[in-house]
Design a protein around this motif. Structure first.
Motif, PDB file in Angstrom:
ATOM      1  N   GLN A  43      10.967   0.920 -15.295  1.00 51.85           N
ATOM      2  CA  GLN A  43      10.848   1.945 -16.329  1.00 51.85           C
ATOM      3  C   GLN A  43       9.388   2.378 -16.398  1.00 51.85           C
ATOM      4  O   GLN A  43       8.618   1.894 -17.216  1.00 51.85           O
ATOM      5  CB  GLN A  43      11.323   1.398 -17.679  1.00 51.85           C
ATOM      6  CG  GLN A  43      11.445   2.476 -18.744  1.00 51.85           C
ATOM      7  CD  GLN A  43      12.076   1.947 -20.005  1.00 51.85           C
ATOM      8  OE1 GLN A  43      12.474   0.794 -20.070  1.00 51.85           O
ATOM      9  NE2 GLN A  43      12.161   2.788 -21.024  1.00 51.85           N
ATOM     10  N   LYS A  44       9.034   3.304 -15.541  1.00 50.61           N
ATOM     11  CA  LYS A  44       7.626   3.685 -15.410  1.00 50.61           C
ATOM     12  C   LYS A  44       7.233   4.732 -16.439  1.00 50.61           C
ATOM     13  O   LYS A  44       8.011   5.615 -16.764  1.00 50.61           O
ATOM     14  CB  LYS A  44       7.354   4.229 -14.010  1.00 50.61           C
ATOM     15  CG  LYS A  44       7.385   3.191 -12.920  1.00 50.61           C
ATOM     16  CD  LYS A  44       6.883   3.780 -11.619  1.00 50.61           C
ATOM     17  CE  LYS A  44       5.436   4.215 -11.729  1.00 50.61           C
ATOM     18  NZ  LYS A  44       4.892   4.693 -10.449  1.00 50.61           N
ATOM     19  N   ALA A  45       6.019   4.596 -16.915  1.00 55.73           N
ATOM     20  CA  ALA A  45       5.438   5.617 -17.778  1.00 55.73           C
ATOM     21  C   ALA A  45       4.038   5.973 -17.314  1.00 55.73           C
ATOM     22  O   ALA A  45       3.315   6.670 -18.020  1.00 55.73           O
ATOM     23  CB  ALA A  45       5.397   5.132 -19.230  1.00 55.73           C
ATOM     24  N   SER A  46       3.667   5.490 -16.129  1.00 53.76           N
ATOM     25  CA  SER A  46       2.312   5.730 -15.645  1.00 53.76           C
ATOM     26  C   SER A  46       2.344   6.097 -14.168  1.00 53.76           C
ATOM     27  O   SER A  46       3.274   5.766 -13.437  1.00 53.76           O
ATOM     28  CB  SER A  46       1.438   4.487 -15.858  1.00 53.76           C
ATOM     29  OG  SER A  46       1.962   3.386 -15.143  1.00 53.76           O
ATOM     30  N   LEU A  47       1.300   6.788 -13.770  1.00 51.29           N
ATOM     31  CA  LEU A  47       1.144   7.259 -12.402  1.00 51.29           C
ATOM     32  C   LEU A  47      -0.200   6.779 -11.886  1.00 51.29           C
ATOM     33  O   LEU A  47      -1.228   6.988 -12.540  1.00 51.29           O
ATOM     34  CB  LEU A  47       1.209   8.787 -12.362  1.00 51.29           C
ATOM     35  CG  LEU A  47       1.024   9.476 -11.009  1.00 51.29           C
ATOM     36  CD1 LEU A  47       2.172   9.114 -10.073  1.00 51.29           C
ATOM     37  CD2 LEU A  47       0.937  10.983 -11.192  1.00 51.29           C
ATOM     38  N   LEU A  70       6.151   9.209  -9.851  1.00 51.52           N
ATOM     39  CA  LEU A  70       6.609   9.098 -11.234  1.00 51.52           C
ATOM     40  C   LEU A  70       7.628  10.196 -11.494  1.00 51.52           C
ATOM     41  O   LEU A  70       7.334  11.376 -11.310  1.00 51.52           O
ATOM     42  CB  LEU A  70       5.426   9.243 -12.200  1.00 51.52           C
ATOM     43  CG  LEU A  70       5.763   9.279 -13.692  1.00 51.52           C
ATOM     44  CD1 LEU A  70       6.292   7.928 -14.159  1.00 51.52           C
ATOM     45  CD2 LEU A  70       4.529   9.679 -14.508  1.00 51.52           C
ATOM     46  N   ASP A  71       8.835   9.820 -11.887  1.00 50.99           N
ATOM     47  CA  ASP A  71       9.857  10.794 -12.268  1.00 50.99           C
ATOM     48  C   ASP A  71       9.698  11.139 -13.745  1.00 50.99           C
ATOM     49  O   ASP A  71       9.683  10.251 -14.603  1.00 50.99           O
ATOM     50  CB  ASP A  71      11.258  10.235 -12.007  1.00 50.99           C
ATOM     51  CG  ASP A  71      11.562  10.109 -10.521  1.00 50.99           C
ATOM     52  OD1 ASP A  71      10.995  10.890  -9.734  1.00 50.99           O
ATOM     53  OD2 ASP A  71      12.358   9.229 -10.160  1.00 50.99           O
ATOM     54  N   VAL A  72       9.582  12.436 -14.032  1.00 47.69           N
ATOM     55  CA  VAL A  72       9.315  12.904 -15.392  1.00 47.69           C
ATOM     56  C   VAL A  72      10.472  13.775 -15.866  1.00 47.69           C
ATOM     57  O   VAL A  72      10.631  14.910 -15.405  1.00 47.69           O
ATOM     58  CB  VAL A  72       8.001  13.711 -15.441  1.00 47.69           C
ATOM     59  CG1 VAL A  72       7.711  14.170 -16.864  1.00 47.69           C
ATOM     60  CG2 VAL A  72       6.848  12.886 -14.898  1.00 47.69           C
ATOM     61  N   PRO A  73      11.301  13.308 -16.774  1.00 50.89           N
ATOM     62  CA  PRO A  73      12.356  14.161 -17.332  1.00 50.89           C
ATOM     63  C   PRO A  73      11.765  15.192 -18.280  1.00 50.89           C
ATOM     64  O   PRO A  73      10.798  14.916 -19.007  1.00 50.89           O
ATOM     65  CB  PRO A  73      13.257  13.169 -18.076  1.00 50.89           C
ATOM     66  CG  PRO A  73      12.375  12.008 -18.391  1.00 50.89           C
ATOM     67  CD  PRO A  73      11.357  11.925 -17.298  1.00 50.89           C
ATOM     68  N   PRO A 280      -4.075  10.337 -20.570  1.00 49.56           N
ATOM     69  CA  PRO A 280      -2.743  10.891 -20.866  1.00 49.56           C
ATOM     70  C   PRO A 280      -2.524  12.190 -20.099  1.00 49.56           C
ATOM     71  O   PRO A 280      -3.451  12.978 -19.911  1.00 49.56           O
ATOM     72  CB  PRO A 280      -2.796  11.144 -22.383  1.00 49.56           C
ATOM     73  CG  PRO A 280      -3.916  10.303 -22.887  1.00 49.56           C
ATOM     74  CD  PRO A 280      -4.917  10.231 -21.773  1.00 49.56           C
ATOM     75  N   ILE A 281      -1.288  12.400 -19.664  1.00 45.12           N
ATOM     76  CA  ILE A 281      -0.973  13.605 -18.900  1.00 45.12           C
ATOM     77  C   ILE A 281       0.459  14.020 -19.236  1.00 45.12           C
ATOM     78  O   ILE A 281       1.335  13.176 -19.421  1.00 45.12           O
ATOM     79  CB  ILE A 281      -1.148  13.348 -17.386  1.00 45.12           C
ATOM     80  CG1 ILE A 281      -1.015  14.639 -16.590  1.00 45.12           C
ATOM     81  CG2 ILE A 281      -0.198  12.287 -16.879  1.00 45.12           C
ATOM     82  CD1 ILE A 281      -1.458  14.503 -15.141  1.00 45.12           C
TER      83      ILE A 281
END
Length: 349
Positions: A43-47, A70-73, A280-281
């Protein structure tokens, strides 16, 4: 007659076993350190942006395959008007690399239609944007366009900026009959394009360009398909002057998928992206076929991008050196025990 009690057998622990415990521990640490941290991938939240000698400008460059992803919905922008309740672009996949001067982000997303032409008020472009705080040391602003005293920087790629020839007058109306436009620099009977007024005519007749509006600046659009903007809340989006436009990029569409490289300087106005730093991005995307424009778009919340800090050679060899050191100590200890003369167990007969 009393029966003498038998000695209860006690599990014996040999000295070799005690010496082997540190060795086993060092082996467990060594293999644990070498194993990749796969739990974080669930469960990634970082790149993680890896360092390279020079970031690739081509979205199809082979170096992107080895970059962290990183997959970003994306969710519909339904906070303020004009709202949208269904996104055209559901997901972005982001990868990042950086070199001594630039950070480059590769974005890929599914889009069945390639919308790179704006030829009428009812047609719209494909676009995508990357956002980060203008000054991360000032705290994390609201992800949707920032907030007062906490501005954000936005780099937006526009399909029509990269492919301007598809939306010019010749591309849209190749068989059009035309009159003479005396201030364009074109002779009678030729179709005058906006760029002609700057090259051979008088640019004052392209009023948006003359007024400094980047949407009409054909020189800027010929230089880069990326526009740099700032905002500190809804309704405050502001473009920067042409001489402060420092982003660049390149996109390609094939088989229903856009692939884009969006690059910008590590040195920003209020801070610099440094090795080991986490920023943050956030992301946004517009699907021209779904009539996305302005605030009608798909957006993400904040994620985090970290610039990998290059590790020296010592960090790679130190686990092996530590293991060899422990093994040498164990070998010396076992050898010493073998040479030591046997001693009694200290009990009387």
């Amino acid at each position: 007659m009393a029966v003498p009690e038998k000695d209860t057998p006690v599990p014996s622990v040999t000295r070799r076993l005690w010496l082997g415990v540190p060795l086993a521990g060092s082996l467990a640490w060594l293999f644990g350190a070498a194993r990749p941290a796969s739990a974080q991938q669930a469960q990634k939240a970082s790149l993680l942006a890896k360092a390279v000698e020079r970031v690739p400008d081509d979205p199809q460059d082979a170096r992107w395959r080895d970059a962290d992803s990183l997959d970003v919905p994306l969710a519909p922008q339904a906070v303020v008007k004009p709202r949208v309740y269904e996104t055209g672009v559901k997901m972005l996949t982001a990868r990042a690399l950086y070199d001594a001067e630039r950070v480059a982000i590769q974005l890929t997303w599914r889009d069945a239609n390639r919308n790179a032409r704006i030829g009428s008020p009812a047609t719209f472009r494909d676009a995508v944007a990357v956002e980060f705080p203008a000054d991360p040391a000032n705290g994390i602003p609201y992800f949707a366009m920032g907030e007062p005293d906490k501005p954000v920087v936005i780099y937006q790629w526009k399909a029509d900026w990269q492919f301007p020839g598809e939306g010019d007058e010749d591309g849209l109306h190749s068989n059009m009959e035309t009159d003479w436009y005396p201030f364009s620099g074109r002779v009678a009977g030729e179709i005058a394009e906006a760029i002609d007024y700057a090259k051979r005519g008088d640019r004052v007749f392209v009023t948006s360009w003359q007024a400094g509006n980047n949407l009409g600046d054909r020189d800027l659009q010929a230089r880069t398909p990326i526009e740099k903007l700032q905002a500190e809340g809804f309704g405050t989006l502001t473009t920067l002057a042409a001489d402060r436009q420092d982003g660049n990029g390149k996109a390609a569409w094939a088989d229903g998928t856009w692939s884009l490289v969006l690059a910008f300087p590590r040195a920003q106005d209020r801070f610099a992206f440094t090795a080991g730093m986490t920023v943050p991005i956030a992301f946004a995307a517009w699907d021209g076929a779904k009539r996305d424009r302005g605030g009608e778009k798909g957006v993400s919340t904040w994620y985090f991008m970290s610039l990998e800090k290059p590790i020296g050679m010592l960090a790679y060899v130190s686990p092996a050196l530590a293991f060899l050191g422990v093994a040498a100590v164990q070998a010396w200890g076992i050898s010493w025990l073998r040479r030591r003369p046997p001693q009694g167990d200290g009990r009387k007969a």
